[in-house]
Design an enzyme around this catalytic site. Structure first.
Site, mmCIF file in Angstrom:
data_model
loop_
_atom_site.group_PDB
_atom_site.id
_atom_site.type_symbol
_atom_site.label_atom_id
_atom_site.label_comp_id
_atom_site.label_asym_id
_atom_site.label_seq_id
_atom_site.Cartn_x
_atom_site.Cartn_y
_atom_site.Cartn_z
ATOM 1 N N ARG A 167 -3.509 -5.533 6.393
ATOM 2 C CA ARG A 167 -4.589 -5.911 7.085
ATOM 3 C C ARG A 167 -5.652 -5.399 6.973
ATOM 4 N NH1 ARG A 167 -0.132 -7.390 10.486
ATOM 5 N NH2 ARG A 167 0.216 -9.593 10.913
ATOM 6 N N GLN A 192 7.697 3.542 11.015
ATOM 7 C CA GLN A 192 7.522 3.722 12.553
ATOM 8 C C GLN A 192 6.189 3.102 12.940
ATOM 9 O OE1 GLN A 192 7.381 7.834 14.245
ATOM 10 N NE2 GLN A 192 5.826 7.071 15.294
ATOM 11 N N LYS A 193 5.447 2.843 12.027
ATOM 12 C CA LYS A 193 3.924 2.214 12.386
ATOM 13 C C LYS A 193 4.288 1.096 13.264
ATOM 14 C CE LYS A 193 0.231 -0.108 10.996
ATOM 15 N NZ LYS A 193 0.630 -1.359 11.121
ATOM 16 N N ASP A 194 5.378 0.197 12.983
ATOM 17 C CA ASP A 194 5.695 -0.880 13.850
ATOM 18 C C ASP A 194 6.763 -0.604 14.654
ATOM 19 O OD1 ASP A 194 3.929 -3.115 12.491
ATOM 20 O OD2 ASP A 194 4.858 -2.118 10.791
ATOM 21 N N GLY A 215 1.843 3.151 2.285
ATOM 22 C CA GLY A 215 2.798 2.984 3.310
ATOM 23 C C GLY A 215 4.154 2.573 3.058
ATOM 24 N N HIS A 216 3.950 1.411 2.281
ATOM 25 C CA HIS A 216 5.193 0.545 1.922
ATOM 26 C C HIS A 216 6.195 1.536 0.806
ATOM 27 C CE1 HIS A 216 2.657 -3.069 2.895
ATOM 28 N NE2 HIS A 216 3.667 -3.242 3.577
ATOM 29 N N HIS A 234 0.797 -1.287 0.114
ATOM 30 C CA HIS A 234 0.135 0.040 0.035
ATOM 31 C C HIS A 234 0.766 1.304 0.001
ATOM 32 C CE1 HIS A 234 1.085 0.192 4.132
ATOM 33 N NE2 HIS A 234 0.787 -0.905 4.312
HETATM 34 P P1 AMP Z 1 5.053 -5.456 6.445
HETATM 35 O O1 AMP Z 1 4.705 -5.723 5.102
HETATM 36 O O2 AMP Z 1 3.595 -5.161 7.200
HETATM 37 O O3 AMP Z 1 5.947 -6.254 7.124
HETATM 38 O O4 AMP Z 1 5.792 -3.937 6.526
HETATM 39 C C1 AMP Z 1 6.788 -3.783 5.764
HETATM 40 C C2 AMP Z 1 7.549 -2.290 6.132
HETATM 41 O O5 AMP Z 1 6.521 -1.344 5.817
HETATM 42 C C3 AMP Z 1 7.770 -2.189 7.737
HETATM 43 O O6 AMP Z 1 9.103 -1.533 7.814
HETATM 44 C C4 AMP Z 1 6.510 -1.621 7.970
HETATM 45 O O7 AMP Z 1 6.603 -0.785 9.414
HETATM 46 C C5 AMP Z 1 6.378 -0.510 6.933
HETATM 47 N N1 AMP Z 1 4.929 0.003 7.064
HETATM 48 C C6 AMP Z 1 3.886 -0.882 7.010
HETATM 49 N N2 AMP Z 1 2.496 0.089 7.225
HETATM 50 C C7 AMP Z 1 3.217 1.342 7.086
HETATM 51 C C8 AMP Z 1 2.593 2.813 7.221
HETATM 52 N N3 AMP Z 1 1.311 2.658 7.178
HETATM 53 N N4 AMP Z 1 3.449 3.682 7.086
HETATM 54 C C9 AMP Z 1 4.707 3.535 6.969
HETATM 55 N N5 AMP Z 1 5.414 2.196 6.877
HETATM 56 C C10 AMP Z 1 4.482 1.287 6.966
#
Ligand code: AMP
Length: 302
Positions: free
Chosen positions: A202, A164-166, A44-45, A42
């Site tokens: 999610r 930073q979300k996580d 964010g990524h 999305h």
């Molecule tokens: P994930 O696919 O959920 O493992 O996320 C991959 C990377 O994208 C991780 O470093 C997350 O923290 C980051 N990420 C996920 N959602 C967001 C968001 N809404 N804003 C910024 N980074 C995000």
């Protein structure tokens, strides 16, 4: 302004090929930016990918729904997956390599006879794994640390980008980078939808009504931020303010907590805080969501 040359995205489902690609890029003297993801990408990524494209010569992304970091089988099974859609987005963003693989290909010769990764070989996630996510998701952070350690070994990036979300994950990843001596870890701001809901893969599993319910999370964080701005410095008082907002929302709250981001503790910190981060986790409909806001960061006051 830097104009981006059109890049072709290379794709592979073989982690070894990704390792070789990164070695070739390094041999050419190119800096590598790396973004580990679990896909279903999305905005964010993509904000992480775009920052990496701006700051590095080459950008590489991994997409791997890592079984080691899931504590709930259903969450792993129903985690959204969209390889082709993700590749289109990555190419448009200027990413040059995307790779995936099976657990066995990431850890050749290291799985036991049942195909499981041995607990004894999990990487220590460090002090940031204590409490909150570490407590509610047993085994999650050792699983994260282990895959991130392996991904860093394979790609040996100049910089790696995390959201930073996580929040606790950024602490764990810093520990892994310190263990290896590389890469530089870059933490990027949380990307949000118009009303404030933090973007998450999610969220694809939420109905429109559940997305409205989920706004209670960001409302609780904003209430803590407003109280901080008015001078409240006591963690328990800030937590009570968050809890007050969450009470009555049709969601199942796991925690609404305040911690010192510079001196992470499993338990609530005592005394007057200089720095604070508010963190919340809740089940909304079929999914579990997390969010946070660094209260002491002026950039979060907007
Ligand atoms: P994930 O696919 O959920 O493992 O996320 C991959 C990377 O994208 C991780 O470093 C997350 O923290 C980051 N990420 C996920 N959602 C967001 C968001 N809404 N804003 C910024 N980074 C995000």
């Amino acid at each position: 302004m830097k104009t981006r040359r059109k890049t072709m995205l290379q794709r592979t489902n073989d982690p070894q090929k990704a390792q070789e690609w990164c070695e070739r890029e390094r041999a050419k003297g190119r800096s590598i930016g790396f973004i580990p993801t679990m896909g279903a990408l999305h905005e964010g990524h993509l904000s992480l990918v775009e920052q990496s494209v701006r700051e590095n010569d080459a950008t590489c992304v991994s997409i791997f729904v890592n079984p080691l970091q899931f504590d709930q089988e259903g969450d792993f099974t129903f985690y959204p997956r969209d390889w082709d859609g993700d590749c289109k987005l990555l190419e448009a963003a200027g990413c040059e390599l995307v790779f995936t693989g099976e657990l066995a290909a990431f850890f050749p010769g290291r799985l036991d006879a049942q195909g499981e990764f041995p607990d004894s070989e999990l990487i220590d996630p460090g002090p940031g794994a204590a409490g909150l996510e570490g407590e509610f998701r047993q085994g999650h952070f050792p699983g994260v640390a282990t895959i991130v350690h392996r991904l860093f070994e394979l790609t040996r990036p100049t910089r790696a980008y995390f959201g930073q979300k996580d929040f606790q994950q950024t602490l764990v990843v810093q520990s892994v980078a310190e263990l290896l001596g590389y890469p530089e870890v870059v933490v990027c701001a949380t990307s949000r939808e118009a009303e404030g809901l933090a973007r998450s893969s999610r969220n694809r599993r939420l109905s429109e009504a559940e997305k409205v319910d989920a706004l209670a999370l960001v409302r609780s964080l904003r209430a803590a931020r407003d109280a901080w701005a008015k001078g409240e410095r006591d963690a328990r008082a800030l937590e009570a303010i968050m809890q007050n907002v969450l009470t009555g929302a049709p969601i199942e709250v796991e925690y609404a907590a305040v911690r010192d981001p510079k001196q992470w503790t499993a338990e609530v910190p005592l005394g007057e805080l200089q720095h604070a981060v508010a963190l919340v986790a809740a089940h909304v409909g079929p999914v579990r969501l997390i969010d946070n806001l660094v209260l002491s960061d002026p950039a979060e006051l907007g």
